[in-house]
Design a protein around this motif. Structure first.
Motif, PDB file in Angstrom:
ATOM      1  N   ALA A  66      -6.104 -12.101  -2.766  1.00 25.94           N
ATOM      2  CA  ALA A  66      -4.767 -11.718  -3.232  1.00 25.94           C
ATOM      3  C   ALA A  66      -3.838 -11.448  -2.061  1.00 25.94           C
ATOM      4  O   ALA A  66      -2.649 -11.784  -2.107  1.00 25.94           O
ATOM      5  CB  ALA A  66      -4.858 -10.485  -4.132  1.00 25.94           C
ATOM      6  N   LEU A  67      -4.368 -10.846  -0.988  1.00 32.64           N
ATOM      7  CA  LEU A  67      -3.534 -10.570   0.186  1.00 32.64           C
ATOM      8  C   LEU A  67      -3.046 -11.870   0.803  1.00 32.64           C
ATOM      9  O   LEU A  67      -1.853 -12.006   1.127  1.00 32.64           O
ATOM     10  CB  LEU A  67      -4.333  -9.762   1.219  1.00 32.64           C
ATOM     11  CG  LEU A  67      -3.621  -9.512   2.565  1.00 32.64           C
ATOM     12  CD1 LEU A  67      -2.358  -8.678   2.362  1.00 32.64           C
ATOM     13  CD2 LEU A  67      -4.567  -8.836   3.560  1.00 32.64           C
TER      14      LEU A  67
ATOM     15  N   HIS B 191       5.221  -2.199   2.736  1.00 34.10           N
ATOM     16  CA  HIS B 191       4.211  -1.407   2.041  1.00 34.10           C
ATOM     17  C   HIS B 191       2.777  -1.765   2.432  1.00 34.10           C
ATOM     18  O   HIS B 191       1.846  -1.002   2.133  1.00 34.10           O
ATOM     19  CB  HIS B 191       4.380  -1.583   0.528  1.00 34.10           C
ATOM     20  CG  HIS B 191       4.139  -2.986   0.059  1.00 34.10           C
ATOM     21  ND1 HIS B 191       4.799  -4.079   0.581  1.00 34.10           N
ATOM     22  CD2 HIS B 191       3.291  -3.483  -0.887  1.00 34.10           C
ATOM     23  CE1 HIS B 191       4.379  -5.173  -0.017  1.00 34.10           C
ATOM     24  NE2 HIS B 191       3.472  -4.848  -0.909  1.00 34.10           N
ATOM     25  N   LEU B 192       2.590  -2.890   3.116  1.00 33.90           N
ATOM     26  CA  LEU B 192       1.235  -3.332   3.444  1.00 33.90           C
ATOM     27  C   LEU B 192       0.577  -2.501   4.542  1.00 33.90           C
ATOM     28  O   LEU B 192      -0.610  -2.690   4.846  1.00 33.90           O
ATOM     29  CB  LEU B 192       1.250  -4.808   3.852  1.00 33.90           C
ATOM     30  CG  LEU B 192       1.736  -5.803   2.787  1.00 33.90           C
ATOM     31  CD1 LEU B 192       1.664  -7.221   3.326  1.00 33.90           C
ATOM     32  CD2 LEU B 192       0.936  -5.676   1.504  1.00 33.90           C
TER      33      LEU B 192
ATOM     34  N   TYR C 146      -4.328  -2.950  -7.478  1.00 32.11           N
ATOM     35  CA  TYR C 146      -4.248  -3.587  -6.167  1.00 32.11           C
ATOM     36  C   TYR C 146      -3.175  -4.672  -6.165  1.00 32.11           C
ATOM     37  O   TYR C 146      -2.319  -4.733  -5.279  1.00 32.11           O
ATOM     38  CB  TYR C 146      -5.609  -4.172  -5.792  1.00 32.11           C
ATOM     39  CG  TYR C 146      -5.628  -4.926  -4.472  1.00 32.11           C
ATOM     40  CD1 TYR C 146      -5.303  -4.282  -3.283  1.00 32.11           C
ATOM     41  CD2 TYR C 146      -5.972  -6.273  -4.434  1.00 32.11           C
ATOM     42  CE1 TYR C 146      -5.321  -4.981  -2.078  1.00 32.11           C
ATOM     43  CE2 TYR C 146      -6.002  -6.968  -3.235  1.00 32.11           C
ATOM     44  CZ  TYR C 146      -5.669  -6.320  -2.056  1.00 32.11           C
ATOM     45  OH  TYR C 146      -5.675  -7.012  -0.867  1.00 32.11           O
ATOM     46  N   GLY C 147      -3.204  -5.523  -7.188  1.00 36.83           N
ATOM     47  CA  GLY C 147      -2.199  -6.578  -7.283  1.00 36.83           C
ATOM     48  C   GLY C 147      -0.799  -6.018  -7.507  1.00 36.83           C
ATOM     49  O   GLY C 147       0.171  -6.494  -6.921  1.00 36.83           O
ATOM     50  N   ILE C 148      -0.700  -5.004  -8.368  1.00 40.70           N
ATOM     51  CA  ILE C 148       0.604  -4.381  -8.622  1.00 40.70           C
ATOM     52  C   ILE C 148       1.176  -3.849  -7.327  1.00 40.70           C
ATOM     53  O   ILE C 148       2.374  -4.024  -7.029  1.00 40.70           O
ATOM     54  CB  ILE C 148       0.465  -3.254  -9.666  1.00 40.70           C
ATOM     55  CG1 ILE C 148       0.099  -3.844 -11.027  1.00 40.70           C
ATOM     56  CG2 ILE C 148       1.758  -2.458  -9.780  1.00 40.70           C
ATOM     57  CD1 ILE C 148      -0.272  -2.798 -12.076  1.00 40.70           C
ATOM     58  N   TYR C 149       0.339  -3.185  -6.538  1.00 38.06           N
ATOM     59  CA  TYR C 149       0.805  -2.643  -5.262  1.00 38.06           C
ATOM     60  C   TYR C 149       1.205  -3.760  -4.300  1.00 38.06           C
ATOM     61  O   TYR C 149       2.222  -3.673  -3.611  1.00 38.06           O
ATOM     62  CB  TYR C 149      -0.299  -1.787  -4.628  1.00 38.06           C
ATOM     63  CG  TYR C 149       0.152  -1.068  -3.378  1.00 38.06           C
ATOM     64  CD1 TYR C 149       0.809   0.151  -3.460  1.00 38.06           C
ATOM     65  CD2 TYR C 149      -0.070  -1.611  -2.114  1.00 38.06           C
ATOM     66  CE1 TYR C 149       1.245   0.820  -2.317  1.00 38.06           C
ATOM     67  CE2 TYR C 149       0.364  -0.958  -0.980  1.00 38.06           C
ATOM     68  CZ  TYR C 149       1.015   0.250  -1.083  1.00 38.06           C
ATOM     69  OH  TYR C 149       1.446   0.892   0.058  1.00 38.06           O
TER      70      TYR C 149
END
Length: 644
Positions: free
Chosen positions: A91-92, A149-150, A314-317
């Motif tokens: 996802a990243l 945000h990462l 995790y994906g939402i963030y």
């Protein structure tokens, strides 16, 4: 209570528990972060959702590692790292490539440092890159990045890499859990103290906010809890008294966390000198209550909504910032309908997160990469089992190619546009004019009867130069002369920097301190410094509120720094592209009712629907807008500076 067994290189961890309430805690964390970014004036402490994630991560990872050690007498490090990469990397990588592609195609103003940003994120070193190169996490206007945000994911990545090795060293050398717990608490305290010591004001905020060493205490608290409160060692049957003791601990912790969500601003000194430490303690207490099978907290935090949000947190963030920033860069009237636009952004984030979870995260998390060679071979066969699914390789290759191209051409410094060049020129001019203004202010202080001198001036004709200036800015003779000779200290952000030349043309004794990206919490030190040197004029003009929300307490701080013997003229904000415009202006208006020496200059109302007065961002006045801005300031101030 749901049961889950964790695969560990052919062996299963017996009695391993899936604590469904943790999804509820994750939901609490990610909802706080999302609301903070979308509606920061509603939930000023929502950024504290990140420490909650850290504590949960610290607990879960340490608990699983200790379970594996107890059962197998060893830890499969490579298996652990492989599982972490399979869970986090797909996802990243997709987010980085997708965001890089969008920037390359549609938003090249954000290309700067793209190569370094992607590289440091893939290496989980982005938080340290942010320390030296990034903007403040709380600067919500000045070039906000879709990657900011990462930083937290890099700290998590560093933790996953190093912590298993440290944990096993502690278990082998110290062995006693209680002693390990004491040592971890000491390390957590050192980290929290380091945050407080290194934070000396806004200039050090990035260092303490993004630094691994200053944020690690939250993860350590989770690890400490796993050492003294292992999930598989907790008894399900407890007395009614013990059950309600656990429940009350969880409830009190939850209330404390929600309270800090609403009250603990990220610009508050206490946040870095105890506030985050308290949040970490409260999070640890809630997690402890939730993890215990004898309490009701886990059941209370378990429901389908929390489960859905928690499993996709995790994906939402990951996708929140790209969606918000790209959306808000396209929509120019967000301030008029903040709740509507926030709802649209949330829906977009949830849709993208769900698609990512279904088609990227879940499949690749369970894919056996040892079969990758066979899969590639099968992919190219004429009668491949993949069939038309192979067509997906086309957009994938395009995304990677465009993103790579964007990274290759990305500059390491921002190219200045016309607005930025104009601001820079005006700032240079203002610094020269400031010296002259201070000299004139000191000279004026020596005049015994300033009012009598002003009355004489009012009876004289304007010089040709003065007449031209007054006419250009639409001022009467009295308005012009009233403000022309008035000592003035002006402090503000890029709006004032953009306007400084015009302001000093009309206000001959104006000292201007303006900086791009300046926040309200940075103003106090500037004002106190001027006051200490005796250079703070009786009249103070403030233009702050463009870059982020502000609280009444922050305005109180500025007013107190100025002092009650000075008149304060605060220009409200015109920032229709940000959702805090209305709230900021309400807060400024509220201060005018509280302080008798506080006057509001309504730039927002005066400039409404005057798009021709602004540059393309519809926020910074262009040369025409600066004339009207200065005209408004001069007219409004002259009403309160009448010479009787």
């Amino acid at each position: 209570m749901q049961q889950a067994h964790v695969q560990k290189k052919g062996k299963r961890l017996k009695n391993s528990r899936y604590i469904s309430g943790f999804d509820g805690i994750r939901a609490l964390a990610v909802v706080g972060v999302i609301i903070y970014h979308l509606l920061p004036y509603k939930l000023q402490g929502g950024y504290l959702g990140v420490p909650i994630f850290f504590v949960v991560s610290g607990y879960l990872i340490t608990d699983l590692l200790l379970q594996e050690w107890e059962q197998n007498g060893r830890i499969d490090f490579w298996g652990f790292y492989a599982r972490r990469l399979k869970r986090l990397y797909p996802a990243l990588v997709f987010m980085l490539v997708g965001t890089g592609t969008y920037i390359t195609l549609f938003q090249r103003s954000l290309l700067t440092n793209l190569r370094s940003i992607i590289t440091t994120n893939l290496l989980y070193l982005y938080n340290w890159w942010e320390v030296g190169h990034g903007q403040s996490y709380f600067d919500r206007f000045n070039g906000e990045s879709p990657f900011t945000h990462l930083w937290s994911l890099s700290i998590e990545g560093q933790y996953y890499l190093i912590w298993p090795l440290i944990l096993i060293a502690l278990v082998l050398i110290i062995r006693k859990r209680r002693t390990i717990a004491y040592l971890l608490f000491a390390l957590a305290a050192v980290s929290a103290i380091l945050m407080g010591v290194l934070y000396t004001g806004p200039n050090t905020l990035n260092r303490v906010y993004y630094g691994t060493d200053t944020r690690m205490f939250t993860i350590i608290f989770g690890a400490l809890l796993a050492v003294v409160w292992p999930s598989t060692h907790l008894r399900e049957k407890v007395t009614a008294r013990s059950r309600w003791t656990l429940n009350i601990i969880g409830i009190v912790a939850f209330i404390a966390m929600v309270y800090m969500y609403f009250e603990l601003a990220g610009q508050n000194t206490f946040t870095y000198r105890g506030g985050m430490f308290i949040m970490a303690l409260a999070s640890t207490a809630l997690i402890a209550a939730c993890a215990h099978p004898g309490s009701d907290i886990n059941r209370w935090l378990t429901n389908p909504v929390f489960s859905w949000i928690g499993t996709r947190s995790y994906g939402i963030y990951l996708y929140q910032f790209p969606v918000m920033i790209f959306y808000e860069m396209r929509i120019k009237d967000i301030a008029n309908h903040p709740l509507m636009h926030a709802t649209i952004e949330i829906i977009l984030i949830m849709i993208i997160s769900e698609l990512s979870y279904r088609y990227i995260e879940a499949p690749l998390r369970h894919y056996r990469y040892r079969n990758l060679g066979r899969s590639i071979y099968e992919f190219f066969q004429k009668d491949s089992v993949y069939g038309l699914k192979r067509l997906w390789v086309i957009p994938v290759v395009l995304l990677i190619g465009i993103s790579t191209y964007g990274s290759a051409i990305a500059p390491t410094k921002d190219a200045k546009n016309v607005l930025q060049e104009n601001i820079l020129q005006n700032q240079t001019s203002a610094s020269v004019q400031n010296k002259k203004a201070l000299a004139k202010q000191k000279q004026a202080q020596k005049v015994a009867d300033n009012k009598r001198r002003m009355k004489k001036l009012l009876n004289k004709k304007l010089t040709h130069k003065q007449y031209v200036i007054a006419k250009k800015y639409g001022l009467t003779k009295r308005e012009f002369l009233t403000v022309h000779q008035q000592p003035l200290t002006a402090i503000g952000d890029s709006i004032l920097a953009d306007n400084s030349k015009d302001l000093q043309t009309v206000f001959h004794q104006a000292y201007v301190s303006a900086a791009v990206g300046r926040q309200i919490w940075q103003a106090g030190d500037v004002l106190k410094s001027l006051k200490k040197k005796g250079e703070l004029a009786p009249n103070v003009l403030v233009n702050l509120g463009t870059n982020s929300p502000m609280t009444p307490a922050q305005i109180d701080s500025v007013v107190n720094a100025v002092g009650k013997h000075h008149k304060i003229f605060w220009v409200n904000c015109h920032v229709p592209t940000r959702n805090w415009e209305t709230e900021v202006n309400h807060t400024i208006q509220g201060a005018s009712k509280k302080y008798p020496n506080f006057y509001v200059i309504d730039w927002h109302g005066y400039s409404a629907n005057r798009t021709s007065w602004f540059w393309g961002d519809n926020v910074h006045p262009n040369p025409q807008g600066n004339v009207h801005y200065t005209q408004l300031v001069a007219k409004q101030m002259s009403k309160h500076l009448k010479i009787k």
